[in-house]
Design an enzyme around this catalytic site. Structure first.
Site, mmCIF file in Angstrom:
data_model
loop_
_atom_site.group_PDB
_atom_site.id
_atom_site.type_symbol
_atom_site.label_atom_id
_atom_site.label_comp_id
_atom_site.label_asym_id
_atom_site.label_seq_id
_atom_site.Cartn_x
_atom_site.Cartn_y
_atom_site.Cartn_z
ATOM 1 N N GLY A 117 0.836 -1.209 0.000
ATOM 2 C CA GLY A 117 0.000 0.000 0.000
ATOM 3 C C GLY A 117 0.862 1.246 0.000
ATOM 4 O O GLY A 117 2.062 1.186 0.249
ATOM 5 N N ASP A 135 4.857 -4.883 -7.251
ATOM 6 C CA ASP A 135 4.174 -3.619 -6.924
ATOM 7 C C ASP A 135 4.747 -2.469 -7.741
ATOM 8 O O ASP A 135 4.166 -1.381 -7.765
ATOM 9 C CB ASP A 135 4.302 -3.309 -5.423
ATOM 10 C CG ASP A 135 5.745 -3.263 -4.967
ATOM 11 O OD1 ASP A 135 6.429 -4.299 -5.064
ATOM 12 O OD2 ASP A 135 6.195 -2.194 -4.517
ATOM 13 N N ASP A 162 8.253 4.001 -10.258
ATOM 14 C CA ASP A 162 9.053 3.814 -9.045
ATOM 15 C C ASP A 162 10.547 3.738 -9.320
ATOM 16 O O ASP A 162 11.155 2.671 -9.317
ATOM 17 C CB ASP A 162 8.582 2.575 -8.270
ATOM 18 C CG ASP A 162 7.676 2.998 -7.125
ATOM 19 O OD1 ASP A 162 7.386 4.211 -7.037
ATOM 20 O OD2 ASP A 162 7.261 2.144 -6.328
HETATM 21 P P1 AMP Z 1 9.158 1.182 -3.059
HETATM 22 O O1 AMP Z 1 10.437 0.522 -2.690
HETATM 23 O O2 AMP Z 1 9.253 2.666 -3.221
HETATM 24 O O3 AMP Z 1 8.440 0.504 -4.170
HETATM 25 O O4 AMP Z 1 8.237 1.012 -1.761
HETATM 26 C C1 AMP Z 1 7.831 -0.230 -1.291
HETATM 27 C C2 AMP Z 1 6.799 -0.023 -0.198
HETATM 28 O O5 AMP Z 1 7.388 0.604 0.941
HETATM 29 C C3 AMP Z 1 5.625 0.839 -0.598
HETATM 30 O O6 AMP Z 1 4.490 0.323 0.035
HETATM 31 C C4 AMP Z 1 5.987 2.189 -0.030
HETATM 32 O O7 AMP Z 1 4.872 3.000 0.174
HETATM 33 C C5 AMP Z 1 6.682 1.784 1.276
HETATM 34 N N1 AMP Z 1 7.616 2.793 1.752
HETATM 35 C C6 AMP Z 1 8.825 3.117 1.213
HETATM 36 N N2 AMP Z 1 9.412 4.091 1.939
HETATM 37 C C7 AMP Z 1 8.587 4.391 2.947
HETATM 38 C C8 AMP Z 1 8.626 5.309 4.060
HETATM 39 N N3 AMP Z 1 9.641 6.133 4.249
HETATM 40 N N4 AMP Z 1 7.579 5.327 4.903
HETATM 41 C C9 AMP Z 1 6.537 4.500 4.720
HETATM 42 N N5 AMP Z 1 6.433 3.626 3.730
HETATM 43 C C10 AMP Z 1 7.438 3.562 2.847
HETATM 44 MG MG MG Z 2 6.871 0.684 -5.134
#
Ligand code: AMP
Ligand code: MG
Length: 484
Positions: A90, A252, A262
């Site tokens: 999410g 995702d 992303d």
């Molecule tokens: P990503 O690596 O950007 O695809 O993120 C993977 C998941 O981690 C996603 O659900 C993001 O919303 C969550 N996420 C990444 N960084 C943060 C953060 N600093 N705080 C909360 N959720 C995060």
């Molecule tokens: Mg992501």
């Protein structure tokens, strides 16, 4: 709390809220202390029908401090396989402020990334650092310049608040623009945590939004699978043709629309090496350059699995349909990639032996540790390049020229095709890093110049020359960090 005015041009809709409520959570904004616009994409703002001057001079909305008229701010629910492990995710640090209906009638998601915690944040702070957000801005805009489907970047706003990673970093929020944020992981979430009815609602929504032409097909969910497969095969082949390594091809991070999304530890390859991995966290090399097409297929199989109940009411039959469909992906990808490779070599029509010609060329490139981008450019302009020293090269060149002479197109047409298929520049890692270093310290000059040349990589002009230089040996091997 609305601030929308005729001048700012917001024309927001929230079709996502027509989905069952299990797919999102309406959230409150998390205001920041001292929002300050760092970079703003005027051209994109204009395309979106937004008042560029107003938005650029007032960081209130693009920092999430104020909500524009018509917005229902929300965080989306999704799951995903992260490096192969399935988990609930999410939007943990993003807020969808709505879908902007543009003057040309397109529907574009406007999302703030780094906008603060949401119910999906788990242990994260919901924030993002300035460097990585500027990096996403540069790479996504460069991808757009290269003609590769991608989310775009409208702005980066510094929050004026520190965030804590390994060290203290300046916080920032990126405004990301996408045709939608539907992911393979959104379907995995639906299949695992909602009902069949809700899964169907999601599939119908995706079809309406991205593939309305298949709406009345006999088995529209099978058509959806086929269309997504096609778009992903095209997308990943385009990455491969320019030497792009996404770095985190988790499910995702794979869209239903076929846009790149992303930008974390992604980077472009300088020296041609199919095993290139830049990401420090990808210790197994799961997302290495040459693994990308296969991982695309793996992710699509996860997508197919999540669609099973919609493909056929008998599970056994559904599995058969899914497997049959997915088994077509490698060939689909291969055709797209060879088509692109032919164009890079100035080949218009198709001969079976082209595959050998192409593979031979790449093998020489690998052996000579040649610069991927520059070798194709040198070939385009008949200049010296790293392969000239290879004992096989003269013979290869002979076969290539013979091949070109077996098609009707003129030399000029061949040259034009090659110019249009071989970018003069890519966002070279050393250039990106230098621009980011300066930008994080308040000097945007280098970043703006970089963005300017990257906006037209097929120009083949004098001003690009300096940006085409590969990194010197002093740069050492490049490593990227999730550094989110
Ligand atoms: P990503 O690596 O950007 O695809 O993120 C993977 C998941 O981690 C996603 O659900 C993001 O919303 C969550 N996420 C990444 N960084 C943060 C953060 N600093 N705080 C909360 N959720 C995060
Ligand atoms: Mg992501």
């Amino acid at each position: 709390m609305g601030t929308g005015s005729a001048k700012t041009g917001w024309n927001l809709d929230s079709s996502y809220t027509s989905l069952p409520s299990s797919f999102y959570t309406v959230i409150e904004p998390n205001p920041v202390n001292h929002p300050k616009m760092v970079i703003f994409n005027k051209q994109l703002a204009a395309n979106l029908g937004l008042g560029a001057d107003e938005l650029q001079n007032d960081a209130a909305i693009l920092s999430g401090n104020e909500i524009p008229d018509g917005s229902i701010p929300l965080a989306q629910a999704y799951a995903g396989h992260q490096f192969g492990n399935f988990t609930m995710l999410g939007d943990g640090r993003a807020m969808l402020i709505g879908e902007q209906i543009t003057p040309s009638g397109e529907r574009m998601d406007i999302q703030l990334k780094g906008s603060g915690p949401t119910p999906f944040s788990r242990r994260g702070d919901g924030r993002a650092a300035l460097g990585p957000m500027l990096r996403e801005y540069i790479i996504s805009e460069a991808m757009h310049g290269l003609g590769i489907p991608t989310t775009r970047s409208l702005a980066v706003v510094a929050t004026g608040e520190p965030i804590y990673r390994d060290t203290e970093l300046p916080g920032a929020i990126l405004t990301r623009v996408a045709v939608s944020h539907l992911r393979v992981g959104t379907f995995q979430y639906a299949a695992n945590w909602t009902s069949e009815e809700e899964l169907r609602a999601l599939a119908d929504y995706a079809i309406d939004r991205h593939y309305s032409e298949i709406k009345n097909n006999d088995n529209r969910y099978l058509s959806l699978l086929q269309e997504v497969m096609k778009r992903q095969a095209e997308l990943i082949s385009k990455w491969m043709l320019v030497g792009f390594i996404h770095g985190v091809m988790n499910t995702d991070n794979m869209t239903i629309s076929g846009e790149t999304i992303d930008y974390g530890p992604c980077a472009f390859m300088d020296t041609y090496d199919p095993e290139t991995v830049f990401s420090s966290i990808d210790v197994q090399g799961r997302y290495a350059f040459l693994n990308q097409p296969g991982i695309g297929g793996w992710n699509l199989a996860r997508f197919a699995e999540s669609l099973l109940p919609l493909l056929h009411k008998e599970q056994e039959e559904a599995v058969k349909i899914a497997q049959e469909t997915i088994s077509g992906y490698p060939e689909l990808y291969k055709r797209q990639w060879y088509k692109g490779m032919r164009a890079k070599l100035g080949i218009f029509n198709e001969e079976k032996e082209d595959e050998t010609l192409i593979q031979h060329f790449l093998a020489m490139m690998q052996k000579e540790k040649a610069d991927y981008t520059n070798t194709f450019v040198a070939l385009t302009f008949d200049k010296e390049h790293a392969l000239s020293v290879n004992p096989d090269y003269a013979r290869w060149k002979g076969s290539w020229q013979e091949r070109l002479s077996r098609q009707e197109e003129s030399e000029a047409a061949v040259h034009q095709l090659m110019r249009n298929s071989n970018p003069a520049i890519i966002p070279r890692n050393h250039r990106v890093e230098a621009a980011l270093d300066a930008a994080v310290n308040g000097d945007l000059t280098a970043m703006e110049e970089l963005l300017d040349v990257l906006s037209n990589p097929y120009e083949h002009s004098e001003k690009q020359t300096a940006y085409a230089e590969p990194p010197g040996p002093e740069c050492g091997p490049y490593e990227t960090y999730c550094g989110t």
